[in-house]
Design a protein around this motif. Structure first.
Motif, PDB file in Angstrom:
ATOM      1  N   LEU A 146       0.824  -1.201   0.000  1.00  0.00           N
ATOM      2  CA  LEU A 146       0.000   0.000   0.000  1.00  0.00           C
ATOM      3  C   LEU A 146       0.864   1.260   0.000  1.00  0.00           C
ATOM      4  O   LEU A 146       1.987   1.268   0.519  1.00  0.00           O
ATOM      5  N   SER A 147       0.342   2.330  -0.592  1.00  0.00           N
ATOM      6  CA  SER A 147       1.038   3.616  -0.583  1.00  0.00           C
ATOM      7  C   SER A 147       1.004   4.198   0.822  1.00  0.00           C
ATOM      8  O   SER A 147       0.057   3.955   1.585  1.00  0.00           O
ATOM      9  N   THR A 148       2.044   4.958   1.162  1.00  0.00           N
ATOM     10  CA  THR A 148       2.133   5.527   2.505  1.00  0.00           C
ATOM     11  C   THR A 148       2.426   7.025   2.443  1.00  0.00           C
ATOM     12  O   THR A 148       2.908   7.537   1.428  1.00  0.00           O
ATOM     13  N   VAL A 149       2.153   7.706   3.546  1.00  0.00           N
ATOM     14  CA  VAL A 149       2.267   9.159   3.633  1.00  0.00           C
ATOM     15  C   VAL A 149       3.592   9.548   4.298  1.00  0.00           C
ATOM     16  O   VAL A 149       3.983   8.932   5.294  1.00  0.00           O
ATOM     17  N   GLU A 150       4.242  10.573   3.750  1.00  0.00           N
ATOM     18  CA  GLU A 150       5.372  11.201   4.427  1.00  0.00           C
ATOM     19  C   GLU A 150       4.816  12.294   5.336  1.00  0.00           C
ATOM     20  O   GLU A 150       3.979  13.101   4.921  1.00  0.00           O
ATOM     21  N   ILE A 151       5.291  12.326   6.580  1.00  0.00           N
ATOM     22  CA  ILE A 151       4.758  13.230   7.593  1.00  0.00           C
ATOM     23  C   ILE A 151       5.691  14.417   7.787  1.00  0.00           C
ATOM     24  O   ILE A 151       6.912  14.254   7.885  1.00  0.00           O
ATOM     25  N   LYS A 152       5.122  15.614   7.877  1.00  0.00           N
ATOM     26  CA  LYS A 152       5.942  16.806   8.061  1.00  0.00           C
ATOM     27  C   LYS A 152       6.447  16.885   9.504  1.00  0.00           C
ATOM     28  O   LYS A 152       5.682  16.843  10.463  1.00  0.00           O
ATOM     29  N   VAL A 153       7.767  17.002   9.626  1.00  0.00           N
ATOM     30  CA  VAL A 153       8.428  17.173  10.919  1.00  0.00           C
ATOM     31  C   VAL A 153       9.364  18.364  10.771  1.00  0.00           C
ATOM     32  O   VAL A 153      10.308  18.322   9.990  1.00  0.00           O
ATOM     33  N   GLY A 154       9.095  19.435  11.499  1.00  0.00           N
ATOM     34  CA  GLY A 154       9.869  20.651  11.304  1.00  0.00           C
ATOM     35  C   GLY A 154       9.598  21.209   9.917  1.00  0.00           C
ATOM     36  O   GLY A 154       8.447  21.458   9.544  1.00  0.00           O
ATOM     37  N   GLU A 155      10.651  21.344   9.130  1.00  0.00           N
ATOM     38  CA  GLU A 155      10.508  21.878   7.780  1.00  0.00           C
ATOM     39  C   GLU A 155      10.646  20.813   6.702  1.00  0.00           C
ATOM     40  O   GLU A 155      10.681  21.137   5.512  1.00  0.00           O
ATOM     41  N   GLU A 156      10.706  19.538   7.106  1.00  0.00           N
ATOM     42  CA  GLU A 156      10.867  18.476   6.117  1.00  0.00           C
ATOM     43  C   GLU A 156       9.762  17.432   6.268  1.00  0.00           C
ATOM     44  O   GLU A 156       9.070  17.372   7.286  1.00  0.00           O
ATOM     45  N   TYR A 157       9.605  16.635   5.225  1.00  0.00           N
ATOM     46  CA  TYR A 157       8.665  15.515   5.259  1.00  0.00           C
ATOM     47  C   TYR A 157       9.467  14.232   5.414  1.00  0.00           C
ATOM     48  O   TYR A 157      10.435  13.999   4.680  1.00  0.00           O
ATOM     49  N   VAL A 158       9.060  13.404   6.368  1.00  0.00           N
ATOM     50  CA  VAL A 158       9.831  12.217   6.729  1.00  0.00           C
ATOM     51  C   VAL A 158       9.010  10.962   6.441  1.00  0.00           C
ATOM     52  O   VAL A 158       7.869  10.834   6.896  1.00  0.00           O
ATOM     53  N   ALA A 159       9.585  10.056   5.688  1.00  0.00           N
ATOM     54  CA  ALA A 159       8.967   8.750   5.470  1.00  0.00           C
ATOM     55  C   ALA A 159       9.226   7.871   6.692  1.00  0.00           C
ATOM     56  O   ALA A 159      10.241   8.023   7.377  1.00  0.00           O
ATOM     57  N   TYR A 160       8.318   6.955   6.952  1.00  0.00           N
ATOM     58  CA  TYR A 160       8.525   6.077   8.099  1.00  0.00           C
ATOM     59  C   TYR A 160       9.708   5.143   7.847  1.00  0.00           C
ATOM     60  O   TYR A 160       9.989   4.753   6.718  1.00  0.00           O
ATOM     61  N   SER A 161      10.371   4.776   8.911  1.00  0.00           N
ATOM     62  CA  SER A 161      11.415   3.760   8.870  1.00  0.00           C
ATOM     63  C   SER A 161      11.639   3.264  10.294  1.00  0.00           C
ATOM     64  O   SER A 161      11.396   3.995  11.260  1.00  0.00           O
ATOM     65  N   PRO A 162      12.105   2.026  10.448  1.00  0.00           N
ATOM     66  CA  PRO A 162      12.410   1.547  11.799  1.00  0.00           C
ATOM     67  C   PRO A 162      13.437   2.419  12.511  1.00  0.00           C
ATOM     68  O   PRO A 162      13.338   2.661  13.714  1.00  0.00           O
ATOM     69  N   GLU A 163      14.432   2.906  11.756  1.00  0.00           N
ATOM     70  CA  GLU A 163      15.482   3.722  12.359  1.00  0.00           C
ATOM     71  C   GLU A 163      14.925   5.024  12.915  1.00  0.00           C
ATOM     72  O   GLU A 163      15.296   5.458  14.015  1.00  0.00           O
TER      73      GLU A 163
END
Length: 367
Positions: free
Chosen positions: A252-269
């Motif tokens: 499934l497609s997933t959303v990048e979430i805005k954190v501060g001034e950037e958009y972050v994709a999920y990752s275990p790290e």
């Protein structure tokens, strides 16, 4: 309400019917000698229930632990966090998996029937994973969203995929004039509480119900049972979006979430990083390691919608056999071997050595 003796037997029988097994081979969880794995002296049945988010990891842990301890049977029923905590409190299981720790008032109210009189409980993070926002919109492979927009989508304020708030963050993406179907958990869920805790911290003006385990019915949307139900509803729907443990996102497609001034994709790290940077909750017992996640952080590379799923047991068990088995199983789960196995099987983030050093005294205290 306490379970009657007959009800407890029935509950245990129902859980036992759902034994998670596998023929995967792993090194001994009980220690080894220079000549190879030492023979295990453990035997008996260990019953647990709770978070469905831990399902894939529990399958791997059970298989590895039972391979190392062939005379032990571990049964874990992924009924959901709320049901797991209730089953543990009522003494129908020896441990629980939960996507949130017990609240202080719940601990004070008690009782915990599996535990000895006056025993405290042991709680610690054992499974760390990002919660992914999964969606199914034809022609759209990826999206970027900030917290206020996510809150408005799930509260029903934003109802169409071509809404200006979505379009402004996704320049160049062709968004259809299609109704949004927001899918949420129908059951009492720690995943829901973690997701709404993020919305509460990162979008307080747009999300007012607070951090809650049960979805507010006034917001509408489509309800689905368990993690697998949400994933299935999103995958088989049209214009759908939902939230689920990232290990179950699949194709499934997933959303990048805005954190501060950037958009972050999920990752275990990124999920593990936010846990290590967050403090333990104050006012808890020595072996109650609940973490306060900083959901509103603006730190680079950190993914804020994270699920921290706990293992919960007794400091002192009423049944000594449960104490021995729970202690051994917990030790296996938090070991580097157990954590790496979960990462491989479920896509979770292995706990850090720093966190493991805090957890170990809690497990050592089990008797």
């Amino acid at each position: 309400m306490k379970l009657s003796a007959l009800t407890k037997v029935a509950a245990i029988g129902g859980i036992a019917a759902l034994t998670l097994t596998s023929c995967a081979a792993n090194e001994s969880a009980s220690g080894s000698t220079e000549g190879g794995a030492a023979a295990s002296s453990l035997s008996g049945n260990l019953i647990g229930a709770g978070a469905s988010s831990q399902g894939s990891a529990q399958e791997a842990w059970v298989a590895g632990f039972q391979t190392a301890n062939p005379d032990v049977t571990v049964n874990y029923d992924p009924t959901g966090s709320g049901a797991g905590r209730e089953t543990f409190q009522q003494g129908a299981s020896a441990f629980a998996g939960s996507d949130r720790a017990f609240k202080l008032e719940e601990i004070e109210a008690g009782p915990f029937d599996a535990c000895a009189a006056d025993s405290g409980i042991v709680e610690f993070p054992a499974y760390i994973s990002p919660i992914a926002l999964i969606f199914n919109v034809e022609g759209v492979d990826s999206l970027k969203l900030d917290a206020p927009t996510v809150a408005k989508i799930f509260s029903g304020e934003i109802t169409s995929w071509d809404d200006a708030a979505i379009a402004a963050q996704n320049e160049g993406v062709t968004l259809p004039a299609q109704n949004i179907v927001a899918v949420h958990r129908s059951d009492k869920s720690g995943t829901t509480e973690n997701f709404t805790d993020y919305l509460t911290a990162a979008a307080p003006a747009e999300w007012t119900p607070g951090a809650i385990e049960e979805w507010p019915t006034e917001f509408g949307g489509e309800a689905a049972q368990g993690t697998s139900g949400v994933v299935e509803a999103v995958a088989n729907g049209v214009g759908t979006i939902g939230y689920a443990d990232a290990s179950r996102a699949g194709d499934l497609s997933t959303v990048e979430i805005k954190v501060g001034e950037e958009y972050v994709a999920y990752s275990p790290e990124a999920a593990a990083a936010i846990v290590d940077a967050s403090p333990l909750e104050e006012g808890r017992g020595e072996h109650d390691l609940a973490v306060t996640i900083d959901r509103s952080t603006t730190e680079a590379g950190v993914y804020p919608i994270v699920l921290v799923s706990y293992l919960i047991g007794c400091e002192a068990y009423e049944d000594a056999a449960n104490a021995e088995l729970a202690k051994a199983y917990f030790n296996y789960i938090v070991s580097a071997e157990g954590q790496d196995l979960a990462a491989e099987s479920a896509g979770s983030a292995p706990i850090s050595d720093s966190l493991r050093s805090k957890i170990q005294p809690a497990i050592d205290a089990i008797s």
